[in-house]
Design a protein around this motif. Structure first.
Motif, PDB file in Angstrom:
ATOM      1  N   GLU A  36       0.997  -1.068  -0.094  1.00 37.16           N
ATOM      2  CA  GLU A  36      -0.083   0.057  -0.188  1.00 37.16           C
ATOM      3  C   GLU A  36       0.898   1.210  -0.148  1.00 37.16           C
ATOM      4  O   GLU A  36       1.735   1.427   0.910  1.00 37.16           O
ATOM      5  CB  GLU A  36      -1.028  -0.055   1.046  1.00 37.16           C
ATOM      6  CG  GLU A  36      -1.701   1.179   1.094  1.00 37.16           C
ATOM      7  CD  GLU A  36      -3.009   0.936   2.115  1.00 37.16           C
ATOM      8  OE1 GLU A  36      -3.932   1.932   2.088  1.00 37.16           O
ATOM      9  OE2 GLU A  36      -3.359  -0.110   2.484  1.00 37.16           O
ATOM     10  N   ALA A  71      -2.559   5.005  -0.579  1.00 39.66           N
ATOM     11  CA  ALA A  71      -3.104   5.618   0.771  1.00 39.66           C
ATOM     12  C   ALA A  71      -2.948   7.137   0.699  1.00 39.66           C
ATOM     13  O   ALA A  71      -2.057   7.637   1.311  1.00 39.66           O
ATOM     14  CB  ALA A  71      -2.113   4.795   1.765  1.00 39.66           C
ATOM     15  N   ARG A 106      -7.526   5.366  -0.736  1.00 39.53           N
ATOM     16  CA  ARG A 106      -7.903   5.377   0.520  1.00 39.53           C
ATOM     17  C   ARG A 106      -8.213   7.037   0.617  1.00 39.53           C
ATOM     18  O   ARG A 106      -7.397   7.849   0.202  1.00 39.53           O
ATOM     19  CB  ARG A 106      -7.051   5.094   1.563  1.00 39.53           C
ATOM     20  CG  ARG A 106      -7.385   5.381   2.938  1.00 39.53           C
ATOM     21  CD  ARG A 106      -6.114   5.207   3.910  1.00 39.53           C
ATOM     22  NE  ARG A 106      -5.211   6.229   3.656  1.00 39.53           N
ATOM     23  CZ  ARG A 106      -4.162   6.621   4.699  1.00 39.53           C
ATOM     24  NH1 ARG A 106      -4.161   5.774   5.886  1.00 39.53           N
ATOM     25  NH2 ARG A 106      -3.443   7.426   4.377  1.00 39.53           N
ATOM     26  N   LEU A 144     -11.658   4.337  -0.919  1.00 39.53           N
ATOM     27  CA  LEU A 144     -12.103   3.328   0.496  1.00 39.53           C
ATOM     28  C   LEU A 144     -11.984   4.525   1.368  1.00 39.53           C
ATOM     29  O   LEU A 144     -11.167   5.113   1.789  1.00 39.53           O
ATOM     30  CB  LEU A 144     -10.976   2.327   0.557  1.00 39.53           C
ATOM     31  CG  LEU A 144     -10.789   1.380  -0.381  1.00 39.53           C
ATOM     32  CD1 LEU A 144      -9.499   0.617  -0.234  1.00 39.53           C
ATOM     33  CD2 LEU A 144     -11.991   0.633  -0.400  1.00 39.53           C
ATOM     34  N   GLU A 146     -11.859   5.373   5.243  1.00 45.57           N
ATOM     35  CA  GLU A 146     -11.164   4.892   6.293  1.00 45.57           C
ATOM     36  C   GLU A 146     -11.761   5.537   7.458  1.00 45.57           C
ATOM     37  O   GLU A 146     -11.671   7.021   7.678  1.00 45.57           O
ATOM     38  CB  GLU A 146      -9.660   4.996   6.328  1.00 45.57           C
ATOM     39  CG  GLU A 146      -9.081   4.425   7.593  1.00 45.57           C
ATOM     40  CD  GLU A 146      -7.513   4.454   7.784  1.00 45.57           C
ATOM     41  OE1 GLU A 146      -6.996   4.322   8.725  1.00 45.57           O
ATOM     42  OE2 GLU A 146      -6.879   4.707   6.619  1.00 45.57           O
ATOM     43  N   ALA A 174     -12.870   0.824   3.824  1.00 45.49           N
ATOM     44  CA  ALA A 174     -11.667   0.418   4.328  1.00 45.49           C
ATOM     45  C   ALA A 174     -11.957   0.061   6.046  1.00 45.49           C
ATOM     46  O   ALA A 174     -12.140   1.308   6.634  1.00 45.49           O
ATOM     47  CB  ALA A 174     -10.223   1.102   4.224  1.00 45.49           C
ATOM     48  N   GLN A 203      -7.435  -2.965   6.989  1.00 49.15           N
ATOM     49  CA  GLN A 203      -6.312  -2.401   7.414  1.00 49.15           C
ATOM     50  C   GLN A 203      -6.077  -2.926   8.822  1.00 49.15           C
ATOM     51  O   GLN A 203      -6.835  -2.881   9.667  1.00 49.15           O
ATOM     52  CB  GLN A 203      -6.275  -0.954   7.493  1.00 49.15           C
ATOM     53  CG  GLN A 203      -6.413  -0.248   6.240  1.00 49.15           C
ATOM     54  CD  GLN A 203      -6.385   1.329   5.974  1.00 49.15           C
ATOM     55  OE1 GLN A 203      -6.666   1.654   4.959  1.00 49.15           O
ATOM     56  NE2 GLN A 203      -6.124   1.807   7.400  1.00 49.15           N
TER      57      GLN A 203
END
Length: 280
Positions: A36, A71, A106, A144, A146, A174, A203
């Protein structure tokens, strides 16, 4: 004979070292087939130039290491900033994703000022997230979200509101057990039944409820084993990305170093072996 469940093991390379050659070498030594990408050579992924991205792609290709996700730090800003600020950064993250062969990016759902309630920023958050999702739809990438402390989507009810209100197949979740613990949430008990249909990515880290300290998976209060079991039972076949945060934590991420990263990887493998999941 029952076929064994297999997940793709990945990890935040910059938690190991700033040098992507070292990042990949350590990840592969730990049996991870993906990485990632949050930063390389100390530069955040949304700020990497064309030559740097090309160099990173050469390193990954030479070692046959795929990229599980970009990320990005998108959405880790005050919601008062103009929407175009994060749309611009998403365009750069998308360029990196296309260059490196990643399908996931992300993101986060914006900070607020101390005197603002989550409810007071909801409309502004949803407008920005919808705009980000529109761009993702056009560019054929999946965002995604988070869960993290202090953003709009930090606890299960607001995350559900966010993903259902935006209503895009290109906005998924995520799942991070440690971040839920740091918000005072029992992740599996309080969140899984609400959010499971939208979870596309795992994660991996854990945390202690009493101190919020991050610890290897299974050593904290994050109900990690329960989550892993539920993922297995749901037929999950996606990525599990190590983000240990064992020696340093800051606003834009954390650091572990090779030794502590390895300790986190071994702890996670012990849990997946316990439930019959193979990491590759």
């Amino acid at each position: 004979m029952t076929q064994r469940t297999r997940w793709r093991l990945s990890g935040f390379g910059d938690e190991i070292d700033a040098d992507p050659d070292v990042q990949v070498a350590v990840l592969q030594a730990l049996g991870a087939s993906a990485i990632e990408v949050r930063s390389a050579w100390g530069v955040n992924v949304v700020d990497l130039g064309e030559e740097q991205l090309a160099g990173l792609r050469r390193i990954l290709a030479a070692r046959e290491q795929s990229v599980s996700a970009i990320a990005s730090p998108i959405g880790k800003v005050d919601v008062a900033l103009p929407a175009e600020h994060e749309l611009g950064r998403l365009r750069r993250a998308i360029a990196a994703a296309h260059k490196l062969g990643a399908g996931y990016i992300r993101i986060f759902s914006f900070y607020r000022k101390e005197d603002q309630s989550p409810e007071s920023i909801r409309d502004d958050v949803l407008k920005r997230m919808r705009a980000l999702a529109d761009l993702a739809e056009r560019e054929n990438v999946t965002l995604l979200h988070e869960n993290e402390r202090h953003i709009y989507g930090d606890v299960p009810a607001r995350i559900l509101d966010l993903v259902e209100s935006v209503g895009s197949d290109r906005l998924r979740l995520a799942w991070d057990n440690a971040n839920f613990v740091q918000c005072g949430v029992a992740p599996h008990t309080e969140g899984w039944h609400l959010l499971a249909p939208y979870v596309d990515y795992l994660q991996v880290k854990d945390a202690l409820a009493a101190t919020h300290a991050v610890v290897p998976a299974g050593e904290g209060d994050g109900e990690v084993l329960e989550t892993l079991t539920a993922l297995r039972d749901s037929g999950y076949r996606g990525f599990a990305s190590l983000e240990p945060h064992l020696t340093d934590v800051h606003n834009l991420g954390g650091f572990s170093g090779p030794a502590e990263f390895g300790r986190a990887a071994r702890a996670f493998r012990a849990l997946t072996a316990q439930i019959g999941v193979t990491l590759r």
